[in-house]
Each structure stands twice: as C-alpha cells, then as structure tokens.
Design a protein around this motif. Sequence first.
Motif, PDB file in Angstrom:
ATOM      1  N   VAL A  38       0.832  -1.298   0.041  1.00  0.00           N
ATOM      2  CA  VAL A  38       0.074  -0.008  -0.035  1.00  0.00           C
ATOM      3  C   VAL A  38       0.925   1.322   0.102  1.00  0.00           C
ATOM      4  N   CYS A  39       0.815   2.051  -0.907  1.00  0.00           N
ATOM      5  CA  CYS A  39       1.668   3.276  -1.061  1.00  0.00           C
ATOM      6  C   CYS A  39       0.935   4.548  -0.540  1.00  0.00           C
ATOM      7  N   ALA A  40      -0.535   4.481  -0.779  1.00  0.00           N
ATOM      8  CA  ALA A  40      -1.342   5.742  -0.201  1.00  0.00           C
ATOM      9  C   ALA A  40      -2.606   5.384   0.343  1.00  0.00           C
ATOM     10  N   VAL A  41      -2.908   6.099   1.540  1.00  0.00           N
ATOM     11  CA  VAL A  41      -4.269   6.053   2.060  1.00  0.00           C
ATOM     12  C   VAL A  41      -5.036   7.453   2.156  1.00  0.00           C
ATOM     13  N   VAL A  50      -9.964   5.654   0.632  1.00  0.00           N
ATOM     14  CA  VAL A  50      -9.007   5.417  -0.811  1.00  0.00           C
ATOM     15  C   VAL A  50      -7.713   4.796  -0.683  1.00  0.00           C
ATOM     16  N   VAL A  51      -7.638   3.693  -1.064  1.00  0.00           N
ATOM     17  CA  VAL A  51      -6.396   2.976  -1.147  1.00  0.00           C
ATOM     18  C   VAL A  51      -5.637   2.733  -2.426  1.00  0.00           C
ATOM     19  N   GLY A  52      -4.322   3.259  -2.435  1.00  0.00           N
ATOM     20  CA  GLY A  52      -3.628   2.975  -3.570  1.00  0.00           C
ATOM     21  C   GLY A  52      -2.587   1.945  -3.273  1.00  0.00           C
ATOM     22  N   TRP A  55      -0.321  -0.417  -8.888  1.00  0.00           N
ATOM     23  CA  TRP A  55      -0.825   0.444 -10.009  1.00  0.00           C
ATOM     24  C   TRP A  55      -2.090   0.746  -9.907  1.00  0.00           C
ATOM     25  N   GLU A  56      -2.897   0.135  -8.875  1.00  0.00           N
ATOM     26  CA  GLU A  56      -4.172   0.107  -8.781  1.00  0.00           C
ATOM     27  C   GLU A  56      -4.848   1.235  -7.572  1.00  0.00           C
ATOM     28  N   VAL A  57      -5.892   1.442  -7.662  1.00  0.00           N
ATOM     29  CA  VAL A  57      -6.753   2.477  -6.797  1.00  0.00           C
ATOM     30  C   VAL A  57      -7.872   1.947  -6.305  1.00  0.00           C
ATOM     31  N   ALA A  58      -8.210   1.734  -4.986  1.00  0.00           N
ATOM     32  CA  ALA A  58      -9.467   1.129  -4.633  1.00  0.00           C
ATOM     33  C   ALA A  58     -10.324   2.076  -3.711  1.00  0.00           C
ATOM     34  N   VAL A  59     -11.732   2.444  -3.944  1.00  0.00           N
ATOM     35  CA  VAL A  59     -12.498   3.298  -2.944  1.00  0.00           C
ATOM     36  C   VAL A  59     -13.378   2.281  -2.325  1.00  0.00           C
TER      37      VAL A  59
END
Length: 63
Positions: A38-41, A50-52, A55-59
């Motif tokens: 996980v690189c971003a929240v 929102v989770v990065g 190369w994907e993003v999940a909401v």
Amino acid sequence: MVDGRPLAVTGGDDGTVRVWDLTAGDQVGPELVFPLPVCAVAVVPDGRLVVGFGWEVAVLARR
C-alpha cells in the motif's frame, strides 16, 4: 474526522490497511489486506476510504 471521530489510516508494505480511533487509541474493525504494498491512503469527506496499492486504486464504502 468521520462521524465526529478523529481517525487515522495506515498502510504498509505488507499490503495491510488499518483504521485507528485516535481518541481511544484502538484499531477500528479488522485490518484490510491488499495483494500489493500500500503506497497511499486517504479518507474522503463522505467517509469512503481510498487506497493506492501497486498500480491500482480502490475506493471502499462503509456498510
């Protein structure tokens, strides 16, 4: 703040995301596991998470 509670969200290289109640100092709910680091929240104003990861993003919406 979500529902008037101060929260923090953490994500790690092991693919886990945790939500913390800053007032109580406790984890809120179970940890969420993603298939890549996980690189971003972020938590948006309506409470969605929102989770990065990779190369994907999940909401994610709360139930």
